[in-house]
Design a protein around this motif. Structure first.
Motif, PDB file in Angstrom:
ATOM      1  N   ASP A  97      34.147  38.407 -10.710  1.00 40.39           N
ATOM      2  CA  ASP A  97      33.550  39.078 -11.858  1.00 40.39           C
ATOM      3  C   ASP A  97      32.586  38.127 -12.563  1.00 40.39           C
ATOM      4  O   ASP A  97      32.722  36.898 -12.477  1.00 40.39           O
ATOM      5  CB  ASP A  97      34.631  39.527 -12.848  1.00 40.39           C
ATOM      6  N   LEU A  98      31.634  38.702 -13.282  1.00 42.85           N
ATOM      7  CA  LEU A  98      30.734  37.878 -14.084  1.00 42.85           C
ATOM      8  C   LEU A  98      31.524  37.115 -15.147  1.00 42.85           C
ATOM      9  O   LEU A  98      32.514  37.626 -15.667  1.00 42.85           O
ATOM     10  CB  LEU A  98      29.674  38.754 -14.758  1.00 42.85           C
ATOM     11  N   PRO A  99      31.123  35.893 -15.481  1.00 43.19           N
ATOM     12  CA  PRO A  99      31.883  35.110 -16.467  1.00 43.19           C
ATOM     13  C   PRO A  99      31.835  35.745 -17.848  1.00 43.19           C
ATOM     14  O   PRO A  99      30.821  36.321 -18.240  1.00 43.19           O
ATOM     15  CB  PRO A  99      31.171  33.748 -16.452  1.00 43.19           C
ATOM     16  N   GLU A 100      32.933  35.628 -18.583  1.00 39.68           N
ATOM     17  CA  GLU A 100      33.009  36.241 -19.915  1.00 39.68           C
ATOM     18  C   GLU A 100      32.883  35.231 -21.052  1.00 39.68           C
ATOM     19  O   GLU A 100      32.688  35.614 -22.197  1.00 39.68           O
ATOM     20  CB  GLU A 100      34.338  37.000 -20.057  1.00 39.68           C
ATOM     21  N   ASN A 101      33.006  33.958 -20.746  1.00 36.32           N
ATOM     22  CA  ASN A 101      33.087  32.962 -21.820  1.00 36.32           C
ATOM     23  C   ASN A 101      32.088  31.824 -21.614  1.00 36.32           C
ATOM     24  O   ASN A 101      32.400  30.662 -21.871  1.00 36.32           O
ATOM     25  CB  ASN A 101      34.505  32.386 -21.923  1.00 36.32           C
ATOM     26  N   CYS A 102      30.889  32.153 -21.149  1.00 32.15           N
ATOM     27  CA  CYS A 102      29.921  31.089 -20.882  1.00 32.15           C
ATOM     28  C   CYS A 102      29.134  30.694 -22.130  1.00 32.15           C
ATOM     29  O   CYS A 102      28.375  29.731 -22.112  1.00 32.15           O
ATOM     30  CB  CYS A 102      28.979  31.484 -19.752  1.00 32.15           C
ATOM     31  N   ILE A 103      29.306  31.441 -23.237  1.00 34.45           N
ATOM     32  CA  ILE A 103      28.573  31.156 -24.470  1.00 34.45           C
ATOM     33  C   ILE A 103      29.567  30.836 -25.585  1.00 34.45           C
ATOM     34  O   ILE A 103      30.483  31.623 -25.855  1.00 34.45           O
ATOM     35  CB  ILE A 103      27.694  32.353 -24.886  1.00 34.45           C
ATOM     36  N   GLN A 104      29.391  29.691 -26.226  1.00 37.77           N
ATOM     37  CA  GLN A 104      30.205  29.325 -27.377  1.00 37.77           C
ATOM     38  C   GLN A 104      29.445  29.694 -28.651  1.00 37.77           C
ATOM     39  O   GLN A 104      28.251  29.404 -28.768  1.00 37.77           O
ATOM     40  CB  GLN A 104      30.512  27.826 -27.364  1.00 37.77           C
ATOM     41  N   LEU A 105      30.150  30.330 -29.586  1.00 34.55           N
ATOM     42  CA  LEU A 105      29.511  30.814 -30.814  1.00 34.55           C
ATOM     43  C   LEU A 105      30.146  30.195 -32.052  1.00 34.55           C
ATOM     44  O   LEU A 105      31.358  29.985 -32.108  1.00 34.55           O
ATOM     45  CB  LEU A 105      29.634  32.346 -30.915  1.00 34.55           C
ATOM     46  N   LYS A 106      29.303  29.910 -33.047  1.00 33.08           N
ATOM     47  CA  LYS A 106      29.767  29.484 -34.367  1.00 33.08           C
ATOM     48  C   LYS A 106      29.017  30.321 -35.398  1.00 33.08           C
ATOM     49  O   LYS A 106      27.797  30.257 -35.484  1.00 33.08           O
ATOM     50  CB  LYS A 106      29.490  27.998 -34.598  1.00 33.08           C
ATOM     51  N   GLN A 107      29.757  31.146 -36.146  1.00 30.18           N
ATOM     52  CA  GLN A 107      29.113  32.026 -37.126  1.00 30.18           C
ATOM     53  C   GLN A 107      28.816  31.280 -38.413  1.00 30.18           C
ATOM     54  O   GLN A 107      29.583  30.428 -38.856  1.00 30.18           O
ATOM     55  CB  GLN A 107      29.994  33.241 -37.432  1.00 30.18           C
ATOM     56  N   TYR A 108      27.642  31.604 -39.004  1.00 30.51           N
ATOM     57  CA  TYR A 108      27.214  30.996 -40.256  1.00 30.51           C
ATOM     58  C   TYR A 108      27.047  32.051 -41.342  1.00 30.51           C
ATOM     59  O   TYR A 108      26.660  33.194 -41.054  1.00 30.51           O
ATOM     60  CB  TYR A 108      25.880  30.269 -40.082  1.00 30.51           C
ATOM     61  N   THR A 109      27.333  31.645 -42.572  1.00 23.61           N
ATOM     62  CA  THR A 109      26.963  32.420 -43.750  1.00 23.61           C
ATOM     63  C   THR A 109      26.038  31.547 -44.607  1.00 23.61           C
ATOM     64  O   THR A 109      25.742  30.411 -44.241  1.00 23.61           O
ATOM     65  CB  THR A 109      28.203  32.814 -44.591  1.00 23.61           C
ATOM     66  N   SER A 110      25.631  32.053 -45.740  1.00 25.93           N
ATOM     67  CA  SER A 110      24.746  31.290 -46.602  1.00 25.93           C
ATOM     68  C   SER A 110      25.417  30.030 -47.144  1.00 25.93           C
ATOM     69  O   SER A 110      24.751  29.122 -47.633  1.00 25.93           O
ATOM     70  CB  SER A 110      24.262  32.154 -47.780  1.00 25.93           C
ATOM     71  N   ASN A 111      26.757  29.952 -47.034  1.00 20.91           N
ATOM     72  CA  ASN A 111      27.486  28.767 -47.492  1.00 20.91           C
ATOM     73  C   ASN A 111      27.780  27.786 -46.370  1.00 20.91           C
ATOM     74  O   ASN A 111      28.408  26.756 -46.617  1.00 20.91           O
ATOM     75  CB  ASN A 111      28.798  29.185 -48.171  1.00 20.91           C
ATOM     76  N   GLY A 112      27.373  28.127 -45.157  1.00 20.99           N
ATOM     77  CA  GLY A 112      27.633  27.234 -44.028  1.00 20.99           C
ATOM     78  C   GLY A 112      28.451  27.930 -42.951  1.00 20.99           C
ATOM     79  O   GLY A 112      28.598  29.157 -42.953  1.00 20.99           O
TER      80      GLY A 112
END
Length: 466
Positions: free
Chosen positions: A447-462
């Motif tokens: 199957d195609l990989p599901e976790n090849c991208i790591q994400l960090k969400q930002y808000t206006s406070n960081g």
């Protein structure tokens, strides 16, 4: 112990040339990189040494085929676009791989538009801002009229990614991502080569058109494998996101340029968007991707040097500067503007920031001045990204590349787009990975990989704690 099945990917940039082996889980299991000194072309301008590049590709591939621990099942290429390589009747390269930064003669540009119509009309139809040598179609036009003896010897012409594939397959093909990347060759309104391309006979010098998810069968040094046709690097870098996320998104790919890519905006380019350096790419399966470009990485580099000289700190001192919301608030309330330059830098093509006009002596500290630089850059990023966001259902913005690691940029971007989730994204070797994923179904039964991208969400406070 049996050999590990792998796909080999050549990722050819202007500076670094890399070769990766990915296993079936798309983990890098072997890599090599080289950089080559540029040579000069017949006009004395710097250009890629295509002989050395071709020699490195074939010798490196031969080397990995001899590694007993790996079994190369497939091969693909990603490379910078806007560059053509020409073959003669005996399949030998002729001329040079002319640099897309090469100055374009004004008299030929005038001749072209006098023959084929207004610049704005052709730019709209081809979704290509008028960029001189960065339009590979215009470079081909120049060759015909500036170097007619050389042009008459051309039997076939290939964009760089397809030439690299040709070295292995010996088949001349064209690829949608190379044709559709600010080349001025493709008519987006008719979904075919533009009329001027046909009038000049250039379409007869290109191979059949392939989408980037197709492969050719080839045998190289007695080793059979499936070989992709090669693809433009910006289009390749988008593929891991298209595979990983089904909900509409915009990707801001940052480096020297900050390129906002929206695969979910199908509206035609407008004249105003072209003025602001918007264009279209062709998706690896042939669909248009609206994009806007901002010279933000270059501008950041120049202004960081200016700040370092003024405050007598190292050029990379900005990496130590933490995001300070109170300082941002103070600057927004109290910082004087840069005279009458504000409207100038808001106007197309957004090539420079307001910060370049600011008097550095009004800033008490480096930190204060750097926060102002980021405010100015993000204010332009808002204008640029808004152009591709309009009339599309996007709820997420992903940022990869250099600015994704800059906490001030990321927090200000989240502030600029309060209705949209903003993420710093990290993909190991996104361009090479995209070229591998494009032909996944031809060589890999997983199957195609599901976790090849790591994400960090930002808000206006960081950043939001994960």
């Amino acid at each position: 112990m049996s050999a590990i099945p792998v796909i080999a990917i050549f990722d050819v940039g202007k500076t670094n040339k890399k070769l990766f082996l990915f296993n079936e889980s798309y983990e890098i299991v072997w890599e090599n990189s080289e950089s080559f000194t540029e040579i000069t072309d017949d006009d004395g301008d710097p250009c890629e040494d295509i002989v050395k590049l071709a020699g490195w590709v074939t010798s490196s591939l031969q080397e990995v085929l001899q590694l007993s621990q790996f079994a190369v099942q497939a091969l693909n290429f990603s490379a910078y676009g806007a560059s053509l390589i020409h073959l003669d009747e005996e399949s030998r390269t002729i001329g040079f791989l002319y640099n897309y930064l090469k100055p374009f003669p004004a008299h030929l540009q005038q001749q072209f538009y006098q023959t084929y119509g207004e610049q704005e009309k052709i730019a709209l139809e081809t979704a290509s801002p008028a960029l001189g040598s960065l339009n590979s179609g215009l470079m081909f036009y120049r060759l015909k009229y500036d170097k007619p003896k050389l042009f008459r010897r051309i039997w076939y012409s290939l964009h760089l990614p397809q030439y690299l594939s040709y070295l292995v397959t010996r088949q001349v093909v064209s690829d949608v991502t190379s044709i559709g990347c600010h080349t001025m060759l493709w008519d987006y309104t008719k979904n075919q080569y533009h009329d001027w391309v046909r009038a000049e006979g250039f379409d007869q010098l290109f191979g059949p058109i392939f989408t980037s998810d197709r492969v050719l069968k080839a045998t190289f040094f007695d080793h059979p494998m499936k070989v992709g046709v090669g693809m433009h690097d910006s289009s390749a870098a988008l593929i891991p996101y298209l595979i990983s996320f089904q909900e509409p998104f915009v990707l801001i790919s940052t480096g020297t340029w900050s390129i906002s890519l929206n695969p979910f905006n199908t509206s035609p380019l407008t004249a105003e968007e072209l003025q602001y350096d918007c264009l279209c790419y062709l998706h690896y399966q042939g669909r248009p991707v609206k994009a806007s470009r901002l010279f933000a990485g270059y501008e950041h580099e120049q202004q960081a040097k200016r700040l370092a000289a003024h405050f007598q700190v190292p050029v990379d001192y900005y990496k130590q500067v933490a995001y300070d919301p109170a300082l941002i608030d103070y600057l927004r309330r109290s910082r004087p503007d840069a005279g009458n330059h504000f409207e100038k830098v808001k106007a197309p093509p957004l090539q420079e920031s307001l910060f370049g006009y600011r008097d550095l002596t009004v800033f008490a500290t480096y930190e204060e001045a750097y926060h102002q630089l980021m405010l100015d850059l993000v204010s332009q990023q808002l204008i640029s990204t808004d152009l591709v966001l309009e009339n599309s259902p996007v709820k997420r913005i992903f940022v990869d590349g250099g600015f994704s690691k800059n906490p001030i940029y990321m927090a200000l971007l989240a502030q600029a787009f309060p209705e949209t989730e903003v993420f710093a994204a990290s993909v190991a070797q996104a361009t090479a990975l995209g070229a591998a994923l494009a032909i996944h179904h031809h060589w890999n039964t997983n199957d195609l990989p599901e976790n090849c991208i790591q994400l960090k969400q930002y808000t206006s406070n960081g950043p939001i704690a994960q």
